[in-house]
Design a protein around this motif. Structure first.
Motif, PDB file in Angstrom:
ATOM      1  N   GLY A  78       0.979  -0.902   0.208  1.00 43.15           N
ATOM      2  CA  GLY A  78       0.068  -0.188   0.109  1.00 43.15           C
ATOM      3  C   GLY A  78       0.993   0.990  -0.359  1.00 43.15           C
ATOM      4  O   GLY A  78       0.682   2.236   0.279  1.00 43.15           O
ATOM      5  N   GLU A  79       1.741   0.829  -0.024  1.00 46.82           N
ATOM      6  CA  GLU A  79       2.431   2.699   0.060  1.00 46.82           C
ATOM      7  C   GLU A  79       3.066   2.516  -1.321  1.00 46.82           C
ATOM      8  O   GLU A  79       4.034   1.617  -2.029  1.00 46.82           O
ATOM      9  N   THR A  80       3.269   4.314  -1.537  1.00 47.88           N
ATOM     10  CA  THR A  80       4.543   4.392  -2.573  1.00 47.88           C
ATOM     11  C   THR A  80       5.803   5.010  -2.280  1.00 47.88           C
ATOM     12  O   THR A  80       5.555   6.055  -1.104  1.00 47.88           O
ATOM     13  N   LEU A  81       6.539   5.098  -2.773  1.00 48.64           N
ATOM     14  CA  LEU A  81       8.132   5.381  -2.707  1.00 48.64           C
ATOM     15  C   LEU A  81       8.620   6.318  -3.682  1.00 48.64           C
ATOM     16  O   LEU A  81       8.125   6.471  -5.530  1.00 48.64           O
ATOM     17  N   ALA A  82       9.317   7.329  -3.576  1.00 45.87           N
ATOM     18  CA  ALA A  82       9.900   7.685  -4.678  1.00 45.87           C
ATOM     19  C   ALA A  82      11.502   7.588  -4.975  1.00 45.87           C
ATOM     20  O   ALA A  82      12.186   6.239  -3.872  1.00 45.87           O
ATOM     21  N   GLY A  83      11.534   6.915  -6.440  1.00 48.47           N
ATOM     22  CA  GLY A  83      12.355   6.002  -7.074  1.00 48.47           C
ATOM     23  C   GLY A  83      13.499   6.832  -7.114  1.00 48.47           C
ATOM     24  O   GLY A  83      13.888   7.959  -7.810  1.00 48.47           O
ATOM     25  N   ASP A  84      14.892   6.185  -7.840  1.00 50.14           N
ATOM     26  CA  ASP A  84      15.672   6.774  -7.527  1.00 50.14           C
ATOM     27  C   ASP A  84      15.893   6.656  -9.417  1.00 50.14           C
ATOM     28  O   ASP A  84      16.793   7.848 -10.034  1.00 50.14           O
ATOM     29  N   SER A  85      15.820   5.873 -10.362  1.00 49.15           N
ATOM     30  CA  SER A  85      15.732   5.227 -11.605  1.00 49.15           C
ATOM     31  C   SER A  85      15.418   4.116 -12.425  1.00 49.15           C
ATOM     32  O   SER A  85      14.471   3.474 -11.156  1.00 49.15           O
ATOM     33  N   PHE A  86      14.944   4.757 -13.333  1.00 47.42           N
ATOM     34  CA  PHE A  86      14.654   3.418 -13.969  1.00 47.42           C
ATOM     35  C   PHE A  86      14.943   2.857 -15.831  1.00 47.42           C
ATOM     36  O   PHE A  86      15.437   3.619 -15.908  1.00 47.42           O
ATOM     37  N   PHE A  87      14.610   1.806 -16.175  1.00 44.40           N
ATOM     38  CA  PHE A  87      15.589   1.360 -17.058  1.00 44.40           C
ATOM     39  C   PHE A  87      15.180   0.243 -17.304  1.00 44.40           C
ATOM     40  O   PHE A  87      13.998  -0.531 -17.166  1.00 44.40           O
ATOM     41  N   THR A  88      14.377  -0.322 -19.146  1.00 47.10           N
ATOM     42  CA  THR A  88      14.422  -2.190 -19.607  1.00 47.10           C
ATOM     43  C   THR A  88      15.542  -2.186 -19.508  1.00 47.10           C
ATOM     44  O   THR A  88      16.704  -1.469 -20.639  1.00 47.10           O
TER      45      THR A  88
END
Length: 302
Positions: free
Chosen positions: A26-36
């Motif tokens: 149920g928690e939303t976090l701010a992430g640091d990076s994203f890639f595929t």
């Protein structure tokens, strides 16, 4: 030329988010990076075999989407024989949603897509690949009836059959074990297969001996920073891990399996193949992503 190793298994596109920690329910976090990045245990292991010195063919499915094209291209660039990679119309390719925390632990959700449509008949169409191989590798990201057929067929052909039981959620069907030459679980998988807690060398040996009693030929329990434990009819041997600063453990097990299989297919003794797989896996955990983290043979030069 026949491929020395055939991998029957999954191809996934990994969608990777990095964050300081894994979110709670149920928690939303701010992430640091994203890639595929191309992944899937089957495809990862095929890439590892190719990069680590043996010829390899892949048997699996993708969807008729952009991810499917990218997954096939990623294998072809590495020299993997993709004649056995089918495209399923109207279906997505497999996708893995991965969150990695600052301590390099991960949580993964997998959508099977085309992987779920890999039938025994799909594999049987490429029986010539199995017949021409020396080593056959399976995992558990495709339907269990397909894994069962492939293990049995590989055994009937007299090939070296490797099962990496991942992801494992419980015991394997009893009839599988006599078809497996090398069963390669990690700690949690060994625990799921046997019901025994696996936390150290002694408990890993107890689990491995249970698996051998069920009929598996040889068992290698990978223990992360604690190394690997190999158990056969002559007893147990521990192989210490190479100390490294870990960044991302994604595909470390796949790198080990691929390196081990490549070395076996090239005629090296079992002990050498285990050490080689460990050296490759140690390099992989210092890098981010699945297939991008897998090293090339030249990087393992003595």
């Amino acid at each position: 030329m026949d491929a020395k190793v055939v991998v029957v298994g999954s191809l996934n596109m990994d969608l990777v988010a990095r964050a300081q920690r894994l979110p709670r329910g149920g928690e939303t976090l701010a992430g640091d990076s994203f890639f595929t990045v191309p992944g899937g245990k089957g495809a990862n292991q095929a890439v590892a075999v190719a990069r680590l010195g043996a010829s390899v063919a892949m048997v699996g499915n993708v969807g008729d989407d952009a991810y499917g094209q990218q997954l096939r291209q990623a294998l072809e660039v590495e020299g993997v024989d993709c004649q056995g990679v089918g495209e399923c119309p109207g279906v997505s390719s497999g996708v893995a949603l991965i969150v990695v925390d600052a301590a390099s632990e991960n949580a993964i959700v997998i959508i099977p897509g085309g992987n779920g449509l890999l039938t025994p008949e799909s594999v049987q169409r490429f029986d010539a690949l199995l017949q021409g191989s020396e080593v056959i590798i399976c995992q558990l990201e495709v339907p269990i009836e397909t894994v069962a057929w492939t293990l049995a067929r590989g055994h009937a052909l007299g090939k070296t059959v490797i099962l990496n039981p991942a992801p494992a959620t419980g015991p394997l069907p009893a009839e599988w074990y006599p078809h497996i030459d090398y069963l390669i679980p990690n700690e949690s998988e060994a625990e799921a297969l046997t019901g025994l807690p696996v936390t150290d060398q002694a408990s890993a040996q107890a689990a491995a001996e249970r698996l051998r009693a069920l009929g598996a030929g040889k068992v290698i329990v990978t223990l992360g920073p604690q190394g690997a434990l190999y158990v056969d009819g002559q007893g147990a041997r521990h192989f210490p891990a190479t100390p490294v600063q870990s960044l991302d453990t994604t595909a470390a097990g796949d790198t080990f399996v691929g390196g081990f299989a490549a070395h076996l297919a090239n005629g090296f003794p079992i002990n050498d193949a285990i050490v080689f797989g460990q050296r490759a896996a140690a390099i992989s955990v210092t890098r981010a992503g699945a297939q991008p983290s897998i090293p090339y043979l030249a990087e393992l030069a003595p």
